[in-house]
Design an enzyme around this catalytic site. Sequence first.
Site, PDB file in Angstrom:
ATOM      1  N   ASP A 156       1.015  -1.190  -0.058  1.00  0.00           N
ATOM      2  CA  ASP A 156       0.010  -0.052  -0.071  1.00  0.00           C
ATOM      3  C   ASP A 156       1.008   1.197  -0.061  1.00  0.00           C
ATOM      4  OD1 ASP A 156      -2.631   1.185   0.060  1.00  0.00           O
ATOM      5  OD2 ASP A 156      -3.175   0.178   1.685  1.00  0.00           O
ATOM      6  N   GLU A 189      -1.011   1.640  -5.347  1.00  0.00           N
ATOM      7  CA  GLU A 189      -0.342   3.081  -5.014  1.00  0.00           C
ATOM      8  C   GLU A 189      -1.533   4.195  -5.567  1.00  0.00           C
ATOM      9  OE1 GLU A 189       1.170   6.836  -7.183  1.00  0.00           O
ATOM     10  OE2 GLU A 189      -0.007   5.007  -7.948  1.00  0.00           O
ATOM     11  N   TRP A 190      -2.691   3.432  -5.780  1.00  0.00           N
ATOM     12  CA  TRP A 190      -4.207   4.091  -6.248  1.00  0.00           C
ATOM     13  C   TRP A 190      -4.045   4.971  -7.609  1.00  0.00           C
ATOM     14  CZ3 TRP A 190      -2.954   6.911  -1.135  1.00  0.00           C
ATOM     15  CH2 TRP A 190      -2.626   5.732  -0.146  1.00  0.00           C
ATOM     16  N   GLY A 191      -3.071   4.737  -8.310  1.00  0.00           N
ATOM     17  CA  GLY A 191      -3.003   5.561  -9.338  1.00  0.00           C
ATOM     18  C   GLY A 191      -2.408   6.846  -9.409  1.00  0.00           C
ATOM     19  N   ASP A 192      -2.404   7.417  -8.399  1.00  0.00           N
ATOM     20  CA  ASP A 192      -1.841   8.951  -7.886  1.00  0.00           C
ATOM     21  C   ASP A 192      -0.751   9.527  -8.888  1.00  0.00           C
ATOM     22  OD1 ASP A 192      -4.098   8.985  -6.282  1.00  0.00           O
ATOM     23  OD2 ASP A 192      -2.895   9.257  -4.484  1.00  0.00           O
ATOM     24  N   ASN A 193       0.287   8.387  -9.154  1.00  0.00           N
ATOM     25  CA  ASN A 193       1.623   8.714  -9.670  1.00  0.00           C
ATOM     26  C   ASN A 193       1.870   8.133 -11.270  1.00  0.00           C
ATOM     27  OD1 ASN A 193       3.174  10.485  -7.871  1.00  0.00           O
ATOM     28  ND2 ASN A 193       1.957   8.774  -6.291  1.00  0.00           N
ATOM     29  N   ASP A 211      -9.925   3.222  -3.460  1.00  0.00           N
ATOM     30  CA  ASP A 211     -10.772   2.096  -3.104  1.00  0.00           C
ATOM     31  C   ASP A 211     -12.089   2.075  -3.505  1.00  0.00           C
ATOM     32  OD1 ASP A 211      -8.405   1.633  -1.770  1.00  0.00           O
ATOM     33  OD2 ASP A 211      -9.388   1.577   0.301  1.00  0.00           O
TER      34      ASP A 211
END
Length: 411
Positions: A156, A189-193, A211
């Site tokens: 995470d 990583e949630w796609g932020d970068n 999520d």
Amino acid sequence: MSRTFRHKLCILVSVLSLMVLSFQASAEKNTEIGQLPAMGWNSWNTFDCDVDEQMIREMADAMVESGMKDAGYEYINIDDCWHGERDQDGNIQVSKEHFPSGMKALADYVHAKGLKLGIYSDAGNTTCAGRPGSRGHEYQDAKTYADWGIDYLKYDWCDTDKLNPEGAYTTMRDALHATGRPILYSICEWGDNQPWEWATDIGHSWRISGDIYPCWDCGYSWGSWSSWGVLKILDMRKDLNLRQYAKRGQWNDMDMMEVGNGMTAAEDRSHFSLWAMLNSPLIAGNDLRNMSKQTLDILTNKDIIALNQDAAGVQAMRYIDAGDLNVFVKPLMSGDWAFLFLNRGDDILTVNHDWQFNIVKDDLTGRSIDFNKQTFDYKGLWKSFSGDTSKPLQLNIPAHDVVVLRLTPKG
């Protein structure tokens, strides 16, 4: 400094440089696993932090007894909150209250069922639930996981201020590689970068969004962040052509599934079908011990699973985007194709699809279909029906539902 000493020093520096270069060249993700999207189960969507060894054992039992293992599911993944503290040497411990037998014994139990055990950690100092993260302990933790017999790591991105994501995830990749154990590496990583741009040689999959939440088309705010419904995740990166980054061994992850967690049967069918068509890992998130026959039938539809596990490894493309109607098309092995007709709307949708008018061209694979020159037989993968593409297809699709077809060339 004498000439002899300088000579010896130069030799030593050269040897060390070669060792570093050799390590860098060999530090890579394991390519013997993850060639197809992972299939399994994860504790978070239903149990949050309420995890213990007895529940995990029961989930492994249920995966086998329900027929999910036979359908292709293999990973039993423990999410956040399994952790105890680190010992005096910095080694991570399990919660003795919730995992009194230890993680190695639990892994042995899961393996004896013919399944694999997954675990969770975080690139930061603490996990999203405030447990010890792996920052500064990557190699130590990876070795511990390997010693325990872990087969899958979800990693995470909480508490990661000032960390470079590519560097942080590469460090854990190298640590996993150093263990010599094949551990599937799931980047969360949630796609932020924009992980699709750098993670293809690091992880086996990478999250493209925050999520998931068990709703059709909503966002749920937790204050500083939000969870997203099925359509929100489906649409979140649609302008980025993420399918170009997905292929065997590297997958766009749309998050763990919410099938059986409160949506309608139509929404669960659509959710499962879309995740399958888009080659997202199929990680169930419901309670396997008491799921309904309806939920089990959705999760074990072998025809839909076959689309996800197709050896060509091509993610579906959004072929038609017309209001309530979306059509996704996926090239398959052996010249087959899959077509998914999605009704995003709240009312029954009547579709009259003229195959001859709708020529398909996939620039990514170079494959195409001109239905004026080639005829395909098709069969429905949810409701059983069949036909061919010589005549227009007429459908009445209920609200939030799908029709999925598999096309096979005639002759």
